[in-house]
Every structure is written in structure tokens, then in C-alpha cells.
Design a protein around this motif. Structure first.
Motif, PDB file in Angstrom:
ATOM      1  N   VAL A 163      39.943  39.175  34.197  1.00 43.39           N
ATOM      2  CA  VAL A 163      39.312  39.438  35.484  1.00 43.39           C
ATOM      3  C   VAL A 163      37.982  38.693  35.508  1.00 43.39           C
ATOM      4  O   VAL A 163      37.143  38.874  34.632  1.00 43.39           O
ATOM      5  N   ALA A 164      37.815  37.851  36.529  1.00 44.66           N
ATOM      6  CA  ALA A 164      36.578  37.079  36.684  1.00 44.66           C
ATOM      7  C   ALA A 164      35.706  37.729  37.756  1.00 44.66           C
ATOM      8  O   ALA A 164      36.202  38.424  38.636  1.00 44.66           O
ATOM      9  N   GLU A 165      34.431  37.475  37.673  1.00 42.94           N
ATOM     10  CA  GLU A 165      33.492  38.020  38.641  1.00 42.94           C
ATOM     11  C   GLU A 165      33.789  37.497  40.049  1.00 42.94           C
ATOM     12  O   GLU A 165      34.322  36.400  40.201  1.00 42.94           O
ATOM     13  N   PRO A 166      33.429  38.250  41.080  1.00 41.73           N
ATOM     14  CA  PRO A 166      33.649  37.779  42.443  1.00 41.73           C
ATOM     15  C   PRO A 166      32.789  36.567  42.758  1.00 41.73           C
ATOM     16  O   PRO A 166      31.769  36.332  42.111  1.00 41.73           O
ATOM     17  N   THR A 185      41.712  38.030  39.709  1.00 40.50           N
ATOM     18  CA  THR A 185      42.563  38.557  38.651  1.00 40.50           C
ATOM     19  C   THR A 185      43.586  37.520  38.209  1.00 40.50           C
ATOM     20  O   THR A 185      44.247  36.906  39.041  1.00 40.50           O
ATOM     21  N   SER A 241      36.788  39.381  46.180  1.00 41.17           N
ATOM     22  CA  SER A 241      36.871  40.443  45.185  1.00 41.17           C
ATOM     23  C   SER A 241      36.835  39.777  43.808  1.00 41.17           C
ATOM     24  O   SER A 241      36.744  38.542  43.711  1.00 41.17           O
ATOM     25  N   LYS A 242      36.933  40.565  42.762  1.00 40.12           N
ATOM     26  CA  LYS A 242      37.095  39.971  41.439  1.00 40.12           C
ATOM     27  C   LYS A 242      38.403  39.197  41.444  1.00 40.12           C
ATOM     28  O   LYS A 242      39.375  39.601  42.084  1.00 40.12           O
ATOM     29  N   GLN A 287      29.324  39.359  48.824  1.00 36.53           N
ATOM     30  CA  GLN A 287      30.440  38.768  48.090  1.00 36.53           C
ATOM     31  C   GLN A 287      31.423  38.119  49.049  1.00 36.53           C
ATOM     32  O   GLN A 287      31.748  38.671  50.094  1.00 36.53           O
ATOM     33  N   ALA A 330      43.087  37.028  44.614  1.00 41.48           N
ATOM     34  CA  ALA A 330      41.762  37.501  45.031  1.00 41.48           C
ATOM     35  C   ALA A 330      41.829  37.860  46.505  1.00 41.48           C
ATOM     36  O   ALA A 330      42.605  37.281  47.272  1.00 41.48           O
TER      37      ALA A 330
END
Length: 93
Positions: A87-90, A72, A69-70, A66, A5
Motif C-alpha cells: 500500500v502506497a501513500e495517497p 493498493t 486514496s492510498k 488528497q 486507487a
């Protein structure tokens, strides 16, 4: 297995906690403010491999929503050979 991230804003990583994950190796790209955690293999006997570390946001930017970032996650299944990408949300501020 690789998890990565990017961190946004005026941040610094606490290297005492960040560079000592419970397994594998963690690296910090200071220019991109990217943290990457790589683990060679994860035994089937484990269902969770947790990694906690400290990151400090020195000053908040009013327009920043944020913190990262997302996130990964990439891995290869040892049995099927198939690549797994999640991929997870930020992380929000």
C-alpha cells in the motif's frame, strides 16, 4: 497483479490514455471514481512495468488535500504462491 486507487473531487479520466495500459487491462468505475489495472503475469525479465495516464481535476475543493486514496498493489508470487500486498501513500494535491 492488480493496482487500484480511488480519485477524489471533480475528476474525469482521459479514456484514450487510461484504457490503454502497456499490458493487461484497465477499468474505471465512474461511480466510485476508482481506477483498477490488472495484469495476468509479469515476466521475470521485466523489473518495471510503467503505466501513465491522464486524469483531470476540473475544480479544486479548498478542503481537499488528497487527489487519490492510498494506492493498493496486490499480486501472487508464482513460485511460492504467497500473496503480496503493498500500500502506497495517497497522491497529495
Amino acid at each position: 497483479i492488480k493496482v487500484s486507487a480511488d480519485f477524489f473531487g471533480d475528476v474525469s479520466f482521459d479514456e484514450k490514455t487510461t484504457l490503454l495500459p502497456p499490458a493487461g487491462k484497465a477499468t474505471i468505475d465512474q461511480g466510485k471514481k476508482r481506477l483498477t489495472w490488472s495484469v495476468g503475469t509479469m515476466p521475470i525479465s521485466l523489473d518495471v512495468l510503467a503505466y501513465q495516464f491522464k486524469v483531470k481535476l476540473h475544480k479544486a475543493n479548498a478542503g481537499q488535500t488528497q487527489f487519490t486514496s492510498k494506492v493498493t498493489f496486490e499480486a501472487t508470487d508464482a513460485v511460492t504462491g504467497e500473496k503480496i500486498i503493498k500500500v502506497a501513500e495517497p497522491i497529495e494535491l
